[in-house]
Write a protein that holds these residues in place. Structure first.
Motif, short mmCIF file in Angstrom:
data_model
loop_
_atom_site.label_atom_id
_atom_site.label_comp_id
_atom_site.label_asym_id
_atom_site.label_seq_id
_atom_site.Cartn_x
_atom_site.Cartn_y
_atom_site.Cartn_z
N GLY A 371 -63.53 -8.60 53.06
CA GLY A 371 -62.45 -8.70 52.67
C GLY A 371 -61.46 -7.99 52.08
O GLY A 371 -60.47 -8.25 50.99
N GLN A 507 -52.68 -13.68 59.05
CA GLN A 507 -51.83 -14.78 57.93
C GLN A 507 -50.54 -14.47 58.42
O GLN A 507 -49.85 -15.50 58.43
CB GLN A 507 -52.14 -14.43 56.68
N LEU A 530 -55.99 -12.04 57.48
CA LEU A 530 -57.54 -13.63 58.16
C LEU A 530 -57.13 -12.41 59.49
O LEU A 530 -56.71 -12.12 60.33
CB LEU A 530 -56.39 -14.18 58.36
N ASP A 531 -58.73 -12.82 60.12
CA ASP A 531 -58.83 -11.83 61.05
C ASP A 531 -59.33 -12.97 61.95
O ASP A 531 -58.63 -14.06 62.18
CB ASP A 531 -60.71 -11.57 61.07
N PHE A 533 -61.04 -14.67 64.10
CA PHE A 533 -61.66 -16.18 63.92
C PHE A 533 -61.57 -17.26 62.52
O PHE A 533 -61.86 -18.58 62.68
CB PHE A 533 -63.36 -15.83 63.57
N ALA A 534 -61.10 -16.51 61.94
CA ALA A 534 -60.23 -17.37 60.51
C ALA A 534 -58.95 -17.76 60.98
O ALA A 534 -59.32 -18.60 60.37
CB ALA A 534 -60.22 -16.60 59.34
N LEU A 535 -58.37 -17.57 61.78
CA LEU A 535 -57.14 -18.23 62.05
C LEU A 535 -57.41 -19.07 63.34
O LEU A 535 -56.71 -20.28 63.02
CB LEU A 535 -56.76 -16.69 63.28
N ARG A 537 -60.08 -20.68 63.95
CA ARG A 537 -60.62 -22.17 62.44
C ARG A 537 -59.11 -22.80 61.64
O ARG A 537 -58.70 -24.31 62.33
CB ARG A 537 -61.55 -21.29 61.30
N GLU A 538 -57.87 -21.99 60.78
CA GLU A 538 -56.51 -22.86 60.77
C GLU A 538 -56.46 -23.72 61.68
O GLU A 538 -55.61 -24.63 61.44
CB GLU A 538 -56.22 -21.81 60.42
N VAL A 568 -66.40 -20.42 67.49
CA VAL A 568 -64.94 -21.16 66.55
C VAL A 568 -64.13 -22.20 66.80
O VAL A 568 -63.65 -22.63 66.30
CB VAL A 568 -64.69 -20.13 65.27
N GLU A 755 -62.49 -25.12 51.79
CA GLU A 755 -61.55 -25.01 51.60
C GLU A 755 -60.56 -26.56 52.08
O GLU A 755 -60.11 -26.51 51.08
CB GLU A 755 -61.20 -23.93 52.46
N ASP A 756 -60.62 -27.22 53.04
CA ASP A 756 -60.27 -27.67 53.69
C ASP A 756 -59.99 -28.66 53.08
O ASP A 756 -61.42 -29.00 53.13
CB ASP A 756 -59.79 -27.56 55.19
#
Length: 842
Positions: A371, A507, A530-531, A533-535, A537-538, A568, A755-756
């Motif tokens: 992180g 991000q 923000l990698d 995979f996280a992108l 998911r968002e 993902v 989180e969501d």
């Protein structure tokens, strides 16, 4: 209390084989005892022993017979007495003692005794002088065989055979230990082979790299036939990345030499202050481009320092590169000083810092702080580890101090003089001033790439000729990668055919998407903040971007990596290095599919609007005659009651009941159509209060039902209060209805720990086949017989439309006879279970 069994293997590369772990994970039931008769203290045991005796590691240190007495309720119990006698024989003879099968009473987890039949063997562990140091108590559980032997002679024969097998296996214990020693030797051989492999591969890389860098640098320096501006940009890009590859190869080669003990050092006198200032100065341009200060305080020292110049040229750039990567504002300070008997180098920064629990692992190979926010995720993960090894070769030490948000300081201390250095590695001649400048340049070039301007911005596009007719809008593609060179290269491929914008991380990509949703996204996986995979998911959690196609790029090859990307929610996965033709083919495919999907969506929306209008019109037209039928039926039942027999009254009641159901269905259809027409009145809604009200109404209407309902506190969401009440009325009402056959009906309303904001309504009722979930939210769908659970069949369709109007989604998980869970998300907010400060809607 325990027995330490670790053994250090000395070879070309040191490796530690943890015999404690090997012993504890052995599948055999083993116990190590001290020879302190009559107590026989327990000092170690395998996990299999703890499981077999229902004990834990905290029992070590107690006496064997204190913890395991014979069953006081069994007067014939003799297992522990026989065991004590065997242990005494081992002490007296210093020889192994094998016991016949014994009956033991083992206290179970519930406190009662359980009968076990074990075949024990006690082996002395002797010192070099023949004294008994420990006794290894080993047993084989033959309970099932002994019990089976009670059935007949054949089984008793098998039991005796198994007992002989158990005894034979005891003799195999020594052989197993010898095998472990052989495995340790093979591990050393593998380390040697691995080191040789890295060394050979690194050497083989250097030849083609030399043949690449030489011609490239000649082309860039050619003044007779100079390159055009576009050619120079392309060749410079190849040169910078060839230098980066050379740096990586050199790092691997250095490490292979260190591991093999073949790193040849030449310690010579050097003006450490002046030389360090020169090395640090090569990063001045990168620091300036990053908008941070670089303070260099490296005065000449009172005497030369004895260092290996090549190694120092690796130590300083690695420390500076690390600071530049993780310092986003403020400054970096490079200082050389001297103290009593030592010289010191400090590289201090005002960067993001390192968590305290991570500090002990900073110098480990390939370790990354989870992180950590930096300029990039690029790197081999061996830079700091290499620094430590090189400093150690100088007889010095490197330490780190850090605090999160306040920065990090690395300090290298080297002893003065040569007394601490190998005599054959000391040279009186001054260090060679030439050094490996290409390797240092690679560090500086890479640092400059990290700090170039990286915010999301439109890329240049090829303008259409002035006389060309006006063209239709071009598809918009967003390219996301923290490597600026790759980002701009991909954009240059796409620009002739598409509108292209870029972002340096996930991000920044989200910020760009909030202003304009692209038609396609191409994203790297490994990025800071923000990698990839996280992108994804968002994007999938937001209704505006849930369907935008995403192509992930990654250096991780293999099926497992591809599957992880697709799981993902990515649409495609492309492994680096890839060809321009392959990338463009996939882009064209996904853009075309997205274009067709949008056209289909528009048609579907048009059809839905027409269906809503039709439903609204038909529902209005049906209500008037139905009300008339109902009114005249009630009047007939009241005015002509004396003229009707039982059958007549029954027919009238059926008419009224079915008219009532038709009115309810029409009202539901009108509500369904109304939801698509009405505007949202968004406020902060207390779902806990709404759900509690719905539950209270159901309990009041069904006082005979005893349903356990749990509503989580402080469930808040942003939305239209009236429509969210429709959601809860339908979902909780469904749960109430479908738990009517449950012995202990239970309903739970809460929020997922994510989180969501994702909420759920869960029950233990009738459930349904999850394979039918695709049709669950369509109108008039039922998964149970109508006579069993009555309903209009449009409730869940209404819920789905409400959630969609809020930009969320709804889904379900269920199994027949095992209840159902309905989950719905309300994205674009972060309220969750924390009470918001603004006024609540109640």
């Amino acid at each position: 209390m325990g027995v330490e069994l670790s053994v250090l293997y000395a070879g070309p590369m040191r490796a530690e084989l943890d015999f404690n772990l090997l012993f504890e994970e052995s599948p055999d039931v083993l116990l190590v005892l001290l020879p302190d008769a009559p107590r026989f203290t327990m000092v170690a045991a395998t996990n299999a022993r703890f499981r077999a005796t229902h004990t834990t590691r905290e029992t070590l240190g107690q006496g064997l017979f204190e913890l395991f007495p014979d069953n006081p309720d069994d007067a014939s119990a003799s297992g522990m007495a026989n065991l004590r006698a065997s242990l005494e024989r081992v002490l007296a003879t210093r020889q192994p003692d094998t016991m016949a099968v014994q009956k033991y009473d083992i206290r179970g987890a519930d406190g009662t005794f359980q009968v076990k039949y074990w075949s024990p063997k006690n082996l002395p562990m002797l010192s070099s002088t023949g004294e008994v140091l420990y006794i290894l108590h080993r047993v084989e559980d033959v309970t099932e065989l002994v019990r089976a032997s009670e059935v007949g002679a054949e089984l008793r024969d098998r039991s005796r055979e198994m007992e002989r097998e158990v005894i034979a296996r005891s003799r195999e214990l020594a052989e197993a230990n010898r095998s472990l020693r052989d495995a340790n030797a093979k591990l050393g051989e593998l380390d040697v082979a691995k080191t040789a492999f890295f060394s050979n591969v690194s050497h083989e890389f250097r030849t083609p790299l030399t043949l690449m860098l030489g011609p490239i640098e000649e082309s860039l320096a050619d003044t007779i036939e100079p390159l055009s501006e576009q050619q120079r940009l392309r060749v410079s890009l190849a040169h910078d990345n060839a230098l980066r590859l050379l740096k990586l190869v050199n790092a691997l080669l250095d490490f292979s030499r260190l591991e093999a003990g073949r790193m040849q050092a030449c310690f010579a006198p050097l003006d450490l202050g002046t030389f360090t200032a020169e090395l640090a100065g090569m990063f001045q341009s990168a620091a300036q481009a990053a908008g941070i200060g670089l303070r260099i305080d490296c005065p000449p020292l009172s005497e030369p320092a004895w260092v290996d110049r090549d190694m120092w040229e690796k130590i300083v750039p690695n420390l500076l590169s690390n600071s530049l990567k993780f310092t986003l504002s403020g400054e970096i300070r490079v200082r050389v000083s001297e103290g009593d008997g030592h010289v010191a180098l400090e590289v201090a920064d005002t960067g993001v810092g390192i968590p305290e629990n991570e500090l002990p692992r900073v110098f480990e190979r390939f370790h990354r702080v989870a992180g950590a926010q930096g300029r990039t995720h690029e790197g081999t993960g061996i830079g700091l580890s290499l620094v430590r090894e090189l400093v150690t070769l100088h007889g010095g030490q490197v330490t780190v101090e850090s605090a999160v948000g306040r920065g990090t300081t690395f300090r290298v201390e080297l002893p003065k003089g040569t007394g601490h250095l190998p005599a054959d590695a000391v040279s009186q001649a001054p260090a060679d001033p030439r050094g490996g400048r290409r390797d240092i340049a690679a560090h500086a070039v890479e640092a400059m790439r990290w700090v170039r301007k990286s915010e999301a911005k439109p890329s240049s596009t090829t303008p259409a000729p002035a006389e060309a007719p006006e063209l239709a809008p071009r598809d918009h593609i967003l390219v996301v990668d923290d490597n600026r060179d790759l980002r701009e290269y991909i954009a240059s491929l796409l620009v002739p055919d598409y509108e292209v914008s870029t972002a340096a991380d996930g991000q920044l990509a989200l910020e760009s998407i909030s202003e304009s949703v692209p038609d396609l996204i191409i994203s790297d996986v490994m990025m800071p903040r923000l990698d990839g995979f996280a992108l994804v998911r968002e994007l999938r959690a937001n209704s505006r971007t849930a369907s935008v196609p995403v192509i992930l790029l990654s250096a991780r090859a293999g099926e497992e990596a591809s599957v992880e990307g697709l799981v993902v929610g990515a649409d495609d996965y492309l492994v680096k290095p890839f060809s321009a033709r392959e990338l463009m083919a996939r882009v064209r495919t996904h853009v075309e599919l997205e274009r067709k999907r949008r056209a289909w969506t528009l048609q579907l929306e048009r059809a839905n609007r027409e269906l809503d209008a039709f439903s609204y019109s038909v529902s209005h037209d049906l209500r008037a005659p139905l009300r008339a039928i109902e009114g005249f039926s009630r009047a007939l039942a009241e005015d002509c009651a004396e003229n009707l027999d039982a059958r007549g009254h029954d027919y009238l009641e059926r008419i009224c009941r079915n008219v009532e159901r038709m009115v309810t269905l029409i009202d539901a259809l009108l509500e369904l159509a109304h939801i698509s027409r009405r505007d949202l009145h968004t406020t902060t809604v207390n779902l806990t209060t709404l759900a509690s009200t719905v539950v209270a109404d159901l309990q009041s209407a069904n006082p005979e039902r005893n349903v356990s309902v749990q509503v989580a506190p402080d469930l808040f969401a942003r939305g239209d209060r009236a429509l969210l009440q429709v959601v809860l009325v339908n979902l909780i009402g469904n749960a109430w209805k479908f738990t009517s056959r449950s012995d202990q009906p239970r309903i739970e309303i809460g929020r997922q720990p994510a989180e969501d904001p994702t909420f759920f309504v869960r029950d233990n009722g009738a459930g349904f086949d999850v394979e039918m979930a695709r049709r669950l939210f369509a109108p008039f769908q039922r998964f149970h017989r109508a006579s069993e659970f009555e309903g209009t069949g449009v409730g869940l369709a209404t819920v789905q439309r409400v959630i969609a109007r809020h930009g969320g989604r709804i889904w379900a998980d269920s199994a027949v006879g095992r209840g159902a869970t309905f989950l719905f998300s309300l994205p674009g907010q972060r309220l969750g279970s924390t009470r918001p400060s603004d006024e609540l809607s109640r």
